[in-house]
Design a protein around this motif. Structure first.
Motif, short mmCIF file in Angstrom:
data_model
loop_
_atom_site.label_atom_id
_atom_site.label_comp_id
_atom_site.label_asym_id
_atom_site.label_seq_id
_atom_site.Cartn_x
_atom_site.Cartn_y
_atom_site.Cartn_z
N ARG A 189 12.75 -16.80 9.13
CA ARG A 189 11.54 -15.99 9.15
C ARG A 189 11.90 -14.54 9.43
O ARG A 189 12.77 -14.26 10.26
N LEU A 190 11.24 -13.62 8.73
CA LEU A 190 11.37 -12.19 8.98
C LEU A 190 9.99 -11.60 9.20
O LEU A 190 9.04 -11.97 8.49
N GLU A 191 9.90 -10.70 10.16
CA GLU A 191 8.62 -10.04 10.45
C GLU A 191 8.75 -8.54 10.26
O GLU A 191 9.82 -7.97 10.45
N ILE A 192 7.65 -7.93 9.89
CA ILE A 192 7.53 -6.48 9.82
C ILE A 192 6.32 -6.10 10.67
O ILE A 192 5.23 -6.61 10.44
N ASN A 193 6.53 -5.24 11.65
CA ASN A 193 5.43 -4.72 12.46
C ASN A 193 5.19 -3.29 12.03
O ASN A 193 6.08 -2.45 12.12
N VAL A 194 3.97 -3.00 11.55
CA VAL A 194 3.69 -1.69 10.95
C VAL A 194 2.37 -1.15 11.46
O VAL A 194 1.40 -1.89 11.62
N GLN A 195 2.35 0.16 11.73
CA GLN A 195 1.11 0.79 12.17
C GLN A 195 0.08 0.76 11.04
O GLN A 195 0.43 0.99 9.89
N PRO A 196 -1.18 0.44 11.36
CA PRO A 196 -2.20 0.27 10.32
C PRO A 196 -2.37 1.47 9.39
O PRO A 196 -2.73 1.30 8.24
N GLY A 197 -2.07 2.67 9.84
CA GLY A 197 -2.22 3.86 9.01
C GLY A 197 -1.06 4.12 8.07
O GLY A 197 -1.12 5.03 7.24
N ASN A 198 0.00 3.35 8.18
CA ASN A 198 1.21 3.58 7.37
C ASN A 198 1.06 2.83 6.04
O ASN A 198 1.65 1.77 5.82
N ALA A 199 0.28 3.40 5.14
CA ALA A 199 -0.06 2.75 3.88
C ALA A 199 1.17 2.43 3.03
O ALA A 199 1.23 1.38 2.39
N ALA A 200 2.16 3.33 3.00
CA ALA A 200 3.34 3.09 2.18
C ALA A 200 4.13 1.88 2.67
O ALA A 200 4.59 1.06 1.86
N SER A 201 4.27 1.74 3.97
CA SER A 201 5.02 0.61 4.52
C SER A 201 4.26 -0.70 4.30
O SER A 201 4.87 -1.73 3.98
N ILE A 202 2.96 -0.68 4.45
CA ILE A 202 2.15 -1.88 4.20
C ILE A 202 2.25 -2.28 2.73
O ILE A 202 2.40 -3.47 2.40
N ALA A 203 2.18 -1.31 1.84
CA ALA A 203 2.30 -1.61 0.40
C ALA A 203 3.66 -2.22 0.09
O ALA A 203 3.76 -3.16 -0.72
N LEU A 204 4.73 -1.72 0.73
CA LEU A 204 6.06 -2.27 0.52
C LEU A 204 6.12 -3.72 1.00
O LEU A 204 6.61 -4.60 0.28
N ALA A 205 5.63 -3.98 2.20
CA ALA A 205 5.63 -5.35 2.74
C ALA A 205 4.88 -6.30 1.80
O ALA A 205 5.38 -7.37 1.45
N ARG A 206 3.70 -5.90 1.38
CA ARG A 206 2.88 -6.73 0.49
C ARG A 206 3.59 -6.97 -0.84
O ARG A 206 3.63 -8.09 -1.33
N SER A 207 4.20 -5.92 -1.41
CA SER A 207 4.85 -6.06 -2.72
C SER A 207 6.07 -6.96 -2.67
O SER A 207 6.48 -7.51 -3.69
N CYS A 208 6.65 -7.14 -1.48
CA CYS A 208 7.83 -7.99 -1.33
C CYS A 208 7.46 -9.41 -0.88
O CYS A 208 8.34 -10.20 -0.54
N GLY A 209 6.17 -9.73 -0.88
CA GLY A 209 5.75 -11.09 -0.60
C GLY A 209 5.45 -11.41 0.85
O GLY A 209 5.21 -12.57 1.19
N PHE A 210 5.46 -10.42 1.73
CA PHE A 210 5.09 -10.66 3.12
C PHE A 210 3.58 -10.87 3.22
O PHE A 210 2.82 -10.28 2.46
N ARG A 211 3.16 -11.72 4.17
CA ARG A 211 1.73 -11.97 4.38
C ARG A 211 1.30 -11.36 5.71
O ARG A 211 2.06 -11.34 6.68
N LEU A 212 0.07 -10.88 5.74
CA LEU A 212 -0.51 -10.35 6.98
C LEU A 212 -0.84 -11.52 7.89
O LEU A 212 -1.56 -12.43 7.50
N GLU A 213 -0.28 -11.50 9.10
CA GLU A 213 -0.50 -12.60 10.03
C GLU A 213 -1.34 -12.22 11.24
O GLU A 213 -1.86 -13.09 11.92
N GLY A 214 -1.45 -10.93 11.53
CA GLY A 214 -2.24 -10.60 12.72
C GLY A 214 -2.19 -9.13 13.07
O GLY A 214 -1.60 -8.31 12.36
N PHE A 215 -2.83 -8.81 14.16
CA PHE A 215 -2.97 -7.45 14.66
C PHE A 215 -2.64 -7.47 16.14
O PHE A 215 -3.16 -8.31 16.89
N SER A 216 -1.79 -6.55 16.57
CA SER A 216 -1.39 -6.46 17.98
C SER A 216 -1.69 -5.07 18.51
O SER A 216 -1.03 -4.10 18.13
#
Length: 187
Positions: free
Chosen positions: A130-157
């Motif tokens: 398992r690999l995780e990416i923790n990204v600030q909600p305003g970082n649209a570019a990083s979220i787009a990268l995670a999504r495009s590589c098949g990562f799923r949103l699992e939660g908010f901390s």
């Protein structure tokens, strides 16, 4: 696969990934200085030689970390980095990803290719699950990268990671071996 011996741990059509070395400091810090406007307020890679030596040293020496430089094939220049932090073995077999692209290479899809290479390397030779990416909600570019590589949103901390002088909220994205298809799954 090229017939010649590669300097990379893994290669795609445009980039290769390799481990950090102390000798990469001058190029890495120059690219980091050029990229301050792109990176901040999300990311603060080392911009001085001494900071790079300490940073690279942790990635090279600490068994709970693995650092990968992303290099453009052909010229071989460093275009970014993907690090696996907080590697836990045993029943978890997990790690947390951090990454950044340098300004001269941004927006060309190179990091999507590189992140795919790191995921395959982590799930293959490193035997992580398992690999995780923790990204600030305003970082649209990083979220787009995670999504495009098949990562799923699992939660908010809330107030998860201390960055730039404050505790910052983060979205938690993850991928497992099973999500990458049957060819990657191990029995």
């Amino acid at each position: 696969m090229p017939h010649h011996a590669s300097r990379y741990l893994a290669e795609g059509p445009r980039v290769g990934i390799r481990h950090f070395t102390y000798e990469d400091g001058a190029e890495f810090t120059a690219r980091a200085r050029e990229s301050r406007e792109l990176h901040q307020p999300w990311l603060f890679p080392p911009v001085s030689g001494s900071a790079y030596t300490a940073y690279a040293g942790r990635l090279i020496e600490d068994p709970t970390k693995a650092g990968f430089l992303v290099c453009e094939l052909g010229g071989g220049g460093i275009v970014g980095f993907v690090n696996i932090n907080n590697i836990v073995e045993g029943g978890l077999q997990s790690g947390a990803l951090g990454y950044g692209v340098f300004a001269h290479a941004a927006g060309r899809g190179l990091m999507r290719e590189a992140l795919g290479l790191v995921v395959r390397y982590a799930f293959g030779p490193m035997r992580l699950h398992r690999l995780e990416i923790n990204v600030q909600p305003g970082n649209a570019a990083s979220i787009a990268l995670a999504r495009s590589c098949g990562f799923r949103l699992e939660g908010f901390s809330p107030d998860m990671i201390f960055i730039d002088g404050a505790w910052r909220d983060h979205e938690r994205w993850a991928i497992t071996v099973e999500m990458t298809g049957p060819a990657s799954a191990r029995g």
